[in-house]
Scaffold this motif. Structure first.
Motif, mmCIF file in Angstrom:
data_model
loop_
_atom_site.group_PDB
_atom_site.id
_atom_site.type_symbol
_atom_site.label_atom_id
_atom_site.label_comp_id
_atom_site.label_asym_id
_atom_site.label_seq_id
_atom_site.Cartn_x
_atom_site.Cartn_y
_atom_site.Cartn_z
ATOM 1 N N ILE A 23 0.819 -1.215 0.000
ATOM 2 C CA ILE A 23 0.000 0.000 0.000
ATOM 3 C C ILE A 23 0.855 1.269 0.000
ATOM 4 C CG2 ILE A 23 -1.711 1.337 1.300
ATOM 5 C CD1 ILE A 23 -3.033 -1.292 2.072
ATOM 6 N N PRO A 24 1.896 1.370 0.833
ATOM 7 C CA PRO A 24 2.769 2.554 0.738
ATOM 8 C C PRO A 24 3.407 2.720 -0.640
ATOM 9 C CG PRO A 24 3.145 1.422 2.817
ATOM 10 C CD PRO A 24 2.256 0.524 1.997
ATOM 11 N N GLN A 25 3.778 1.608 -1.283
ATOM 12 C CA GLN A 25 4.348 1.697 -2.632
ATOM 13 C C GLN A 25 3.328 2.266 -3.616
ATOM 14 O OE1 GLN A 25 6.010 -2.109 -3.877
ATOM 15 N NE2 GLN A 25 6.878 -2.444 -1.841
ATOM 16 N N ILE A 26 2.081 1.804 -3.500
ATOM 17 C CA ILE A 26 1.030 2.296 -4.393
ATOM 18 C C ILE A 26 0.785 3.782 -4.153
ATOM 19 C CG2 ILE A 26 -1.423 2.143 -4.950
ATOM 20 C CD1 ILE A 26 -1.264 -0.849 -4.377
ATOM 21 N N LYS A 27 0.739 4.192 -2.892
ATOM 22 C CA LYS A 27 0.494 5.606 -2.565
ATOM 23 C C LYS A 27 1.619 6.494 -3.084
ATOM 24 C CE LYS A 27 -1.295 6.574 1.524
ATOM 25 N NZ LYS A 27 -2.686 6.976 1.234
ATOM 26 N N ALA A 28 2.832 5.965 -3.115
ATOM 27 C CA ALA A 28 3.949 6.748 -3.640
ATOM 28 C C ALA A 28 3.834 6.937 -5.155
ATOM 29 C CB ALA A 28 5.268 6.060 -3.302
ATOM 30 N N ILE A 29 3.309 5.930 -5.849
ATOM 31 C CA ILE A 29 3.158 5.998 -7.303
ATOM 32 C C ILE A 29 1.904 6.782 -7.700
ATOM 33 C CG2 ILE A 29 2.775 4.626 -9.397
ATOM 34 C CD1 ILE A 29 5.592 4.412 -8.334
ATOM 35 N N ALA A 30 0.791 6.547 -6.976
ATOM 36 C CA ALA A 30 -0.490 7.187 -7.310
ATOM 37 C C ALA A 30 -1.067 7.820 -6.052
ATOM 38 C CB ALA A 30 -1.456 6.162 -7.901
ATOM 39 N N ASP A 52 -4.866 0.939 8.526
ATOM 40 C CA ASP A 52 -3.793 1.743 9.111
ATOM 41 C C ASP A 52 -2.891 2.348 8.034
ATOM 42 O OD1 ASP A 52 -4.765 1.091 11.587
ATOM 43 O OD2 ASP A 52 -3.214 -0.409 12.056
ATOM 44 N N ALA A 53 -2.781 1.653 6.886
ATOM 45 C CA ALA A 53 -1.937 2.152 5.791
ATOM 46 C C ALA A 53 -2.646 3.212 4.951
ATOM 47 C CB ALA A 53 -1.498 0.996 4.906
ATOM 48 N N GLY A 54 -3.918 3.472 5.241
ATOM 49 C CA GLY A 54 -4.637 4.524 4.538
ATOM 50 C C GLY A 54 -5.577 4.061 3.449
#
Length: 291
Positions: A23-30, A52-54
């Motif tokens: 999830i953090p990787q996805i949020k960084a990309i999009a 918790d990861a948003g």
């Protein structure tokens, strides 16, 4: 590319370990995308980790299957464009912009096509190669990866076929064939899928046979004559050959030849009827495409 609202759907069953990093990787990309985690009856803390990861979490009270999770995600996604990804870490978020750029060229679905060595075992590589070739024959379109769940779709187009999607793992098969049948453009982008975290929920023997049946079922919905005409031709040829044999050896026409000829005719007529039903089945989607 023109910015559209984007939703990323992650069907997840006991994937807490992979979601911590995914999830953090996805949020960084999009960073502006809506992230939906469909918790399919997990028995671990998948829902808590995702929340918790948003991510927005929707939980099934019990496990209903990957296809059911996909349908829940598609119904609840707010974006005009939906990205479906596995939650087990196989799909690289770095490929998201590549798939989105291809979609902007006028396509309605972009599918990630895995390299051959992505499949860990020889049996899986052979099975997927066979399924791709069978689906290519059924649809008349080149199918580069029939089973990959990493794909980008236009939400309004994808939702037209939710009623067709099975609750099991084979939603990629059904959705791909439905898009081709309705004339919605589909393209493939090469990707390299990583090694999944955790244990696969697919049984190669049991689900492989079920998957084969699904291809035939969807193939008959897609273009029935591609299925029924070869079968009819084989039975007719068999009957003709048997008639020739009995004529030259016994100088007679046997009941078996008659049965084979009749069976061939009936299968051919069933194919014609199925073709007409198939045309009516997709008429609404084709009319919407023209407008």
């Amino acid at each position: 590319m023109q910015q559209n609202s984007l939703s990323i759907v992650l069907p997840a069953k006991n994937e807490s370990n992979s979601l911590k990093s995914l999830i953090p990787q996805i949020k960084a990309i999009a960073p502006t995308a809506e992230i939906l985690v469909i918790n399919d009856g997990s028995t671990d803390d998948t829902a808590k980790i995702a929340s918790d990861a948003g991510a927005k979490v929707i939980t099934h009270p019990y496990s209903q299957g990957n296809g059911a999770a996909i349908k829940t995600g598609a119904r609840n996604a707010a974006g005009d464009i939906i990205i479906f990804m596995d939650a087990d870490g196989q799909h690289d978020p770095e490929d998201i912009p590549v798939l989105l750029n291809k979609l902007s060229e006028g396509y309605d679905m972009i599918v990630g096509a895995r390299s051959v060595n992505t499949h860990a075992s020889l049996s899986k590589r052979c099975a997927n190669s066979f399924y791709n070739k069978l689906a290519t024959f059924m649809t008349g379109h080149k199918i580069e990866d029939l089973t990959c769940g990493f794909r980008v779709v236009r939400a309004d187009k994808f939702r037209k076929f939710l009623y067709l999607l099975p609750n099991g793992f084979s939603y990629p098969t059904t959705s791909t064939m439905a898009f081709f049948r309705s004339g919605f453009p589909v393209a493939y982008i090469p990707i390299h899928a990583g090694v999944r975290n955790g244990k696969s929920h697919i049984n190669i023997m049991k689900d492989g046979f079920r998957f084969f049946i699904i291809i035939l079922r969807i193939g008959s919905l897609f273009s029935p004559m591609r299925l029924f005409l070869p079968i009819s031709a084989v039975i007719f040829t068999t009957g003709l050959g048997y008639y020739a044999y009995t004529y030259f050896t016994s100088n007679r026409f046997t009941n078996m030849s008659g049965v084979l000829f009749l069976a061939s005719l009936l299968i051919f007529l069933i194919g014609i009827l199925s073709e007409q039903i198939s045309s009516l089945h997709y008429k609404a989607a084709e009319d919407n495409r023209r407008t």
